[in-house]
Motif scaffolding. Structure first.
Motif, PDB file in Angstrom:
ATOM      1  N   VAL A  67       0.847  -1.195   0.000  1.00 34.72           N
ATOM      2  CA  VAL A  67       0.000   0.000   0.000  1.00 34.72           C
ATOM      3  C   VAL A  67       0.880   1.242   0.000  1.00 34.72           C
ATOM      4  CG1 VAL A  67      -1.707   1.338   1.328  1.00 34.72           C
ATOM      5  CG2 VAL A  67      -1.895  -1.144   1.238  1.00 34.72           C
ATOM      6  N   ILE A  68       0.439   2.234  -0.745  1.00 33.96           N
ATOM      7  CA  ILE A  68       1.044   3.566  -0.696  1.00 33.96           C
ATOM      8  C   ILE A  68       0.011   4.503  -0.074  1.00 33.96           C
ATOM      9  CG2 ILE A  68       1.802   5.572  -2.045  1.00 33.96           C
ATOM     10  CD1 ILE A  68       2.967   3.636  -4.096  1.00 33.96           C
ATOM     11  N   ALA A  69       0.445   5.271   0.918  1.00 39.15           N
ATOM     12  CA  ALA A  69      -0.403   6.304   1.521  1.00 39.15           C
ATOM     13  C   ALA A  69       0.192   7.659   1.152  1.00 39.15           C
ATOM     14  CB  ALA A  69      -0.458   6.141   3.034  1.00 39.15           C
ATOM     15  N   LEU A  70      -0.647   8.507   0.585  1.00 41.59           N
ATOM     16  CA  LEU A  70      -0.223   9.867   0.246  1.00 41.59           C
ATOM     17  C   LEU A  70      -0.664  10.791   1.365  1.00 41.59           C
ATOM     18  CD1 LEU A  70      -1.270   9.903  -3.514  1.00 41.59           C
ATOM     19  CD2 LEU A  70       0.935   9.250  -2.516  1.00 41.59           C
ATOM     20  N   TRP A  71       0.199  11.705   1.733  1.00 35.56           N
ATOM     21  CA  TRP A  71      -0.127  12.631   2.818  1.00 35.56           C
ATOM     22  C   TRP A  71      -1.455  13.320   2.542  1.00 35.56           C
ATOM     23  CZ3 TRP A  71       1.991  12.930   7.410  1.00 35.56           C
ATOM     24  CH2 TRP A  71       3.237  12.311   7.579  1.00 35.56           C
ATOM     25  N   PRO A  72      -2.257  13.568   3.575  1.00 36.36           N
ATOM     26  CA  PRO A  72      -3.518  14.280   3.362  1.00 36.36           C
ATOM     27  C   PRO A  72      -3.271  15.571   2.588  1.00 36.36           C
ATOM     28  CG  PRO A  72      -3.397  13.497   5.621  1.00 36.36           C
ATOM     29  CD  PRO A  72      -2.045  13.251   5.001  1.00 36.36           C
ATOM     30  N   ASN A  73      -4.194  15.820   1.661  1.00 34.54           N
ATOM     31  CA  ASN A  73      -4.114  17.037   0.864  1.00 34.54           C
ATOM     32  C   ASN A  73      -5.500  17.340   0.312  1.00 34.54           C
ATOM     33  OD1 ASN A  73      -3.005  19.287  -0.325  1.00 34.54           O
ATOM     34  ND2 ASN A  73      -1.419  18.167  -1.423  1.00 34.54           N
ATOM     35  N   TYR A  74      -5.669  18.553  -0.178  1.00 35.22           N
ATOM     36  CA  TYR A  74      -6.949  18.932  -0.765  1.00 35.22           C
ATOM     37  C   TYR A  74      -7.203  18.104  -2.017  1.00 35.22           C
ATOM     38  CZ  TYR A  74      -7.152  22.753   2.483  1.00 35.22           C
ATOM     39  OH  TYR A  74      -7.206  23.486   3.648  1.00 35.22           O
ATOM     40  N   LYS A  75      -8.445  17.681  -2.169  1.00 31.32           N
ATOM     41  CA  LYS A  75      -8.829  16.866  -3.324  1.00 31.32           C
ATOM     42  C   LYS A  75      -8.458  17.560  -4.629  1.00 31.32           C
ATOM     43  CE  LYS A  75     -12.765  14.492  -5.357  1.00 31.32           C
ATOM     44  NZ  LYS A  75     -14.215  14.230  -5.261  1.00 31.32           N
ATOM     45  N   SER A  76      -8.625  18.871  -4.676  1.00 30.79           N
ATOM     46  CA  SER A  76      -8.322  19.630  -5.892  1.00 30.79           C
ATOM     47  C   SER A  76      -6.840  19.573  -6.267  1.00 30.79           C
ATOM     48  CB  SER A  76      -8.745  21.085  -5.735  1.00 30.79           C
ATOM     49  OG  SER A  76      -7.994  21.699  -4.703  1.00 30.79           O
ATOM     50  N   LYS A  77      -5.981  19.217  -5.315  1.00 30.12           N
ATOM     51  CA  LYS A  77      -4.540  19.160  -5.570  1.00 30.12           C
ATOM     52  C   LYS A  77      -4.049  17.743  -5.846  1.00 30.12           C
ATOM     53  CE  LYS A  77      -3.453  23.279  -2.934  1.00 30.12           C
ATOM     54  NZ  LYS A  77      -2.664  23.868  -1.863  1.00 30.12           N
ATOM     55  N   ARG A  78      -4.973  16.788  -5.965  1.00 33.83           N
ATOM     56  CA  ARG A  78      -4.558  15.406  -6.180  1.00 33.83           C
ATOM     57  C   ARG A  78      -3.878  15.258  -7.535  1.00 33.83           C
ATOM     58  NH1 ARG A  78      -9.884  15.672  -7.406  1.00 33.83           N
ATOM     59  NH2 ARG A  78     -10.723  14.382  -9.081  1.00 33.83           N
ATOM     60  N   SER A  79      -3.007  14.304  -7.589  1.00 39.99           N
ATOM     61  CA  SER A  79      -2.239  14.005  -8.789  1.00 39.99           C
ATOM     62  C   SER A  79      -3.152  13.492  -9.902  1.00 39.99           C
ATOM     63  CB  SER A  79      -1.205  12.929  -8.427  1.00 39.99           C
ATOM     64  OG  SER A  79      -0.756  12.256  -9.549  1.00 39.99           O
ATOM     65  N   ASN A  80      -2.753  13.718 -11.140  1.00 34.31           N
ATOM     66  CA  ASN A  80      -3.503  13.167 -12.270  1.00 34.31           C
ATOM     67  C   ASN A  80      -3.569  11.648 -12.211  1.00 34.31           C
ATOM     68  OD1 ASN A  80      -4.320  15.524 -13.525  1.00 34.31           O
ATOM     69  ND2 ASN A  80      -2.421  15.702 -14.689  1.00 34.31           N
ATOM     70  N   ILE A  81      -2.529  11.009 -11.713  1.00 35.48           N
ATOM     71  CA  ILE A  81      -2.543   9.553 -11.577  1.00 35.48           C
ATOM     72  C   ILE A  81      -3.705   9.141 -10.683  1.00 35.48           C
ATOM     73  CG2 ILE A  81      -1.280   7.531 -10.748  1.00 35.48           C
ATOM     74  CD1 ILE A  81       1.308   9.153 -11.251  1.00 35.48           C
ATOM     75  N   ILE A  82      -3.885   9.841  -9.577  1.00 38.78           N
ATOM     76  CA  ILE A  82      -4.962   9.540  -8.631  1.00 38.78           C
ATOM     77  C   ILE A  82      -6.322   9.748  -9.294  1.00 38.78           C
ATOM     78  CG2 ILE A  82      -6.038  10.238  -6.450  1.00 38.78           C
ATOM     79  CD1 ILE A  82      -3.406   8.661  -6.146  1.00 38.78           C
TER      80      ILE A  82
END
Length: 137
Positions: A115-130
């Motif tokens: 599993v990879i966990a990405l640090w909490p961040n605003y949904k609008s700033k999520r990576s294109n991969i996500i």
């Protein structure tokens, strides 16, 4: 933009190719959340002991947004990644994420990245991969 329109999200990505059972995947996701919180609390303690300026800016950013995330609904989204997506996540985030490695006691080989966990961040700033990934079912 109101908070409910742009929530803070902790993205958890399960490595699909390992074919983990639902229970195993849930346990690995639990480890990922645990590791994020352990790092957060350790950083909070360190921040309290030293001047903020001695911590890297990215660490201070993680502390601030994780604090805000914990104070809201602590939203989590679990996704699945194929091998191509898994590699792309590692390339994009490098050490700026948490990667769970299994001990090999049950379903997967020791040292397998689960599993990879990405640090909490605003949904609008999520990576294109996500944005392109599918939810775990």
């Amino acid at each position: 933009m109101p908070e409910n329109e742009d929530p803070i999200v902790l993205y958890l990505i399960v490595r699909e190719s390992l074919n983990m059972s639902a229970g195993k995947a849930c346990a690995q996701v639990g480890h990922a959340v645990q590791y994020i919180l352990m790092h957060y609390f350790a950083a909070q303690v360190l921040k309290a002991k030293v001047k903020d300026t001695t911590l890297p800016i990215i660490e201070l950013d993680h502390i601030a947004i994780t604090t805000k995330w914990l104070g809201q609904d602590a939203r989590k989204v679990v996704l699945k990644a194929d091998e191509k997506e898994w590699a792309a996540l590692q390339t994009e985030f490098g050490t700026n994420c948490v990667i769970v490695k299994d001990n090999g006691l049950t379903e997967v080989a020791a040292g397998s990245q689960t599993v990879i966990a990405l640090w909490p961040n605003y949904k609008s700033k999520r990576s294109n991969i996500i944005k392109w990934m599918s939810a775990l079912k």
